[in-house]
Design a protein around this motif. Structure first.
Motif, PDB file in Angstrom:
ATOM      1  N   LEU A   1      -4.216   2.793  -3.930  1.00 21.39           N
ATOM      2  CA  LEU A   1      -2.990   2.889  -4.172  1.00 21.39           C
ATOM      3  C   LEU A   1      -2.559   3.980  -5.602  1.00 21.39           C
ATOM      4  N   VAL A   2      -3.514   3.565  -6.456  1.00 22.88           N
ATOM      5  CA  VAL A   2      -3.396   4.492  -7.687  1.00 22.88           C
ATOM      6  C   VAL A   2      -3.667   6.053  -7.467  1.00 22.88           C
ATOM      7  N   LYS A   3      -4.675   6.295  -6.556  1.00 26.52           N
ATOM      8  CA  LYS A   3      -4.816   7.530  -5.882  1.00 26.52           C
ATOM      9  C   LYS A   3      -3.669   8.113  -5.063  1.00 26.52           C
ATOM     10  N   THR A   4      -2.926   7.201  -4.378  1.00 21.23           N
ATOM     11  CA  THR A   4      -1.887   7.699  -3.676  1.00 21.23           C
ATOM     12  C   THR A   4      -0.708   8.079  -4.683  1.00 21.23           C
ATOM     13  N   VAL A   5      -0.574   7.277  -5.844  1.00 24.97           N
ATOM     14  CA  VAL A   5       0.365   7.778  -6.762  1.00 24.97           C
ATOM     15  C   VAL A   5       0.267   9.131  -7.500  1.00 24.97           C
ATOM     16  N   LEU A   6      -1.171   9.304  -7.658  1.00 25.11           N
ATOM     17  CA  LEU A   6      -1.430  10.602  -8.320  1.00 25.11           C
ATOM     18  C   LEU A   6      -1.399  11.803  -7.210  1.00 25.11           C
ATOM     19  N   VAL A   7      -1.653  11.567  -6.009  1.00 27.09           N
ATOM     20  CA  VAL A   7      -1.636  12.651  -5.061  1.00 27.09           C
ATOM     21  C   VAL A   7      -0.189  12.911  -4.853  1.00 27.09           C
ATOM     22  N   ILE A   8       0.592  12.094  -4.903  1.00 25.64           N
ATOM     23  CA  ILE A   8       2.169  12.370  -4.471  1.00 25.64           C
ATOM     24  C   ILE A   8       2.701  12.948  -5.576  1.00 25.64           C
ATOM     25  N   ALA A   9       2.529  12.559  -7.106  1.00 25.28           N
ATOM     26  CA  ALA A   9       2.816  13.241  -8.002  1.00 25.28           C
ATOM     27  C   ALA A   9       2.419  14.591  -8.138  1.00 25.28           C
ATOM     28  N   GLU A  10       1.121  15.165  -7.736  1.00 25.16           N
ATOM     29  CA  GLU A  10       0.555  16.153  -7.760  1.00 25.16           C
ATOM     30  C   GLU A  10       1.483  17.185  -6.755  1.00 25.16           C
ATOM     31  N   THR A  11       1.644  16.624  -5.448  1.00 24.82           N
ATOM     32  CA  THR A  11       2.238  17.335  -4.545  1.00 24.82           C
ATOM     33  C   THR A  11       3.774  17.569  -5.005  1.00 24.82           C
ATOM     34  N   ASN A  12       4.499  16.818  -5.667  1.00 22.67           N
ATOM     35  CA  ASN A  12       5.772  16.932  -6.123  1.00 22.67           C
ATOM     36  C   ASN A  12       5.829  17.757  -7.461  1.00 22.67           C
ATOM     37  N   GLY A  13       4.553  18.337  -7.676  1.00 23.51           N
ATOM     38  CA  GLY A  13       4.727  19.012  -9.187  1.00 23.51           C
ATOM     39  C   GLY A  13       5.092  18.495 -10.382  1.00 23.51           C
TER      40      GLY A  13
ATOM     41  N   ILE B   1      -9.745   8.436 -14.077  1.00 25.25           N
ATOM     42  CA  ILE B   1     -10.720   9.468 -14.711  1.00 25.25           C
ATOM     43  C   ILE B   1     -11.442   9.891 -13.748  1.00 25.25           C
ATOM     44  N   ASN B   2     -11.826   9.198 -12.524  1.00 30.36           N
ATOM     45  CA  ASN B   2     -12.616   9.797 -11.470  1.00 30.36           C
ATOM     46  C   ASN B   2     -12.032  10.470 -10.555  1.00 30.36           C
ATOM     47  N   HIS B   3     -10.567  10.536 -10.503  1.00 27.55           N
ATOM     48  CA  HIS B   3      -9.904  11.196  -9.480  1.00 27.55           C
ATOM     49  C   HIS B   3     -10.113  12.704  -9.287  1.00 27.55           C
ATOM     50  N   GLN B   4     -10.036  13.304  -8.155  1.00 29.63           N
ATOM     51  CA  GLN B   4     -10.358  14.598  -8.028  1.00 29.63           C
ATOM     52  C   GLN B   4      -8.972  15.331  -7.907  1.00 29.63           C
TER      53      GLN B   4
ATOM     54  N   GLY C   1       0.737  -1.195   0.077  1.00 26.34           N
ATOM     55  CA  GLY C   1      -0.054   0.125  -0.118  1.00 26.34           C
ATOM     56  C   GLY C   1       0.880   1.271   0.015  1.00 26.34           C
ATOM     57  N   ASP C   2       2.107   1.089   0.340  1.00 27.06           N
ATOM     58  CA  ASP C   2       3.020   2.299   0.374  1.00 27.06           C
ATOM     59  C   ASP C   2       3.546   2.661  -1.000  1.00 27.06           C
ATOM     60  N   VAL C   3       3.886   3.590  -1.084  1.00 27.22           N
ATOM     61  CA  VAL C   3       4.703   4.213  -2.449  1.00 27.22           C
ATOM     62  C   VAL C   3       5.840   5.105  -1.967  1.00 27.22           C
ATOM     63  N   VAL C   4       7.084   4.488  -2.575  1.00 27.86           N
ATOM     64  CA  VAL C   4       8.418   5.091  -2.380  1.00 27.86           C
ATOM     65  C   VAL C   4       8.920   5.775  -3.607  1.00 27.86           C
TER      66      VAL C   4
ATOM     67  N   MET D   1      -8.404  -5.399 -13.599  1.00 24.86           N
ATOM     68  CA  MET D   1      -7.562  -4.281 -13.727  1.00 24.86           C
ATOM     69  C   MET D   1      -7.662  -3.104 -14.565  1.00 24.86           C
ATOM     70  N   ALA D   2      -8.295  -3.574 -15.820  1.00 17.97           N
ATOM     71  CA  ALA D   2      -8.486  -2.400 -16.767  1.00 17.97           C
ATOM     72  C   ALA D   2      -9.620  -1.462 -16.119  1.00 17.97           C
ATOM     73  N   GLU D   3     -10.537  -1.997 -15.569  1.00 16.65           N
ATOM     74  CA  GLU D   3     -11.664  -1.114 -14.713  1.00 16.65           C
ATOM     75  C   GLU D   3     -10.851  -0.340 -13.804  1.00 16.65           C
ATOM     76  N   MET D   4     -10.045  -0.817 -12.936  1.00 16.63           N
ATOM     77  CA  MET D   4      -9.707  -0.458 -11.915  1.00 16.63           C
ATOM     78  C   MET D   4      -8.761   1.147 -12.183  1.00 16.63           C
ATOM     79  N   ILE D   5      -7.774   0.828 -13.067  1.00 18.39           N
ATOM     80  CA  ILE D   5      -6.735   1.615 -13.309  1.00 18.39           C
ATOM     81  C   ILE D   5      -7.241   2.891 -14.239  1.00 18.39           C
TER      82      ILE D   5
END
Length: 245
Positions: A138-150, A180-183, A98-101, A171-175
């Motif tokens: 996990l995908v949301k965490t990846v997107l949040v970290i990417a946004e936070t880091n610019g 698409i639905n991420h805020q 569940g972590d992203v490093v 997997m196709a539906e999840m990713i």
């Protein structure tokens, strides 16, 4: 398998097999190797058939395990392309599911600046519903970290569809749905370029079918951005249109 002691018989059988395969390929409709759609805030989500190692992006996401065993699949390819740098972080070795490093990519053939190690759940260890929830988070965490880091651009593989055993439909539906639905909280160019990069044709074709279904829905639906919500005090809208395909 074709087995023959006679070189002549073998060459003839090989020729006939090649002709049959060519006929089969010609009957199968070829899907485009790249499809894209505009999502929240005029970001472009792209599904691309390519080698993720060659992608010129800020970040490449790697699905990994707690032991950082990178022998096969995308993890192994990334590790070899980075001359072991993708597998060299002490922080990554202490991470849990569940972590992203985040680690820097400063060697080998990789063209990205950073690698995000996403520690993914194994399908055999969880029920489909729990696996879906963990994966989406996990995908949301990846997107949040990417946004936070610019981060401006990011490439994700077909996470969990290989050695981790997640059903390819799920997997196709999840990713795709999660992205698409991420805020999003930022505006492009921050995360203006999001790519799902797949090298093998069967997996790409499978995701392309679902991607095209979602593409039709997105192009006829308005998607609120987080900025719209804050600005208007209610759910706002922004147009979404297709590009490419």
């Amino acid at each position: 398998r074709l087995i023959s002691r006679s070189p002549q018989d073998f060459d003839m059988a090989k020729k006939e097999l090649k002709e049959c395969l060519n006929k089969t390929k010609s009957l199968k409709p070829k899907l485009p190797s790249l499809v894209a759609v505009k999502i929240c805030g005029n970001r472009v989500l792209t599904l691309k058939q390519s080698d993720i190692v060659t992608e010129e992006v800020d970040v490449v996401v790697n699905a990994t395990n707690e032991q950082l065993l990178h022998g096969v699949g995308v993890p192994g390819v990334l590790d070899r392309a980075s001359v072991g740098q993708s597998n060299a972080s002490t922080g990554a070795r202490e991470a849990q599911m569940g972590d992203v490093v985040v680690i820097c990519s400063d060697g080998g053939a990789l063209k990205c600046r950073q690698i995000y190690h996403a520690f993914v759940p194994r399908a055999l260890e969880y029920s489909p519903s729990v696996c879906t929830r963990l994966f989406e988070q996990l995908v949301k965490t990846v997107l949040v970290i990417a946004e936070t880091n610019g981060i401006l651009s990011i490439a994700l593989p077909a996470i969990n569809s290989g050695i981790y055993g997640v059903d390819i439909d799920l997997m196709a539906e999840m990713i795709i749905d999660t992205i698409i639905n991420h805020q999003f909280t930022s505006r492009p160019p921050v995360l203006g370029d999001i790519r799902i990069v797949i090298i093998d044709s069967p997996t790409f074709d499978w995701l392309a079918k679902y991607f095209n279904q979602k593409k039709k829905e997105v192009t006829t639906t308005t998607i609120p951005t987080a900025a719209d919500v804050v600005k208007r005090g209610s759910v706002g809208t922004t147009s979404a249109g297709a590009v490419g395909g």
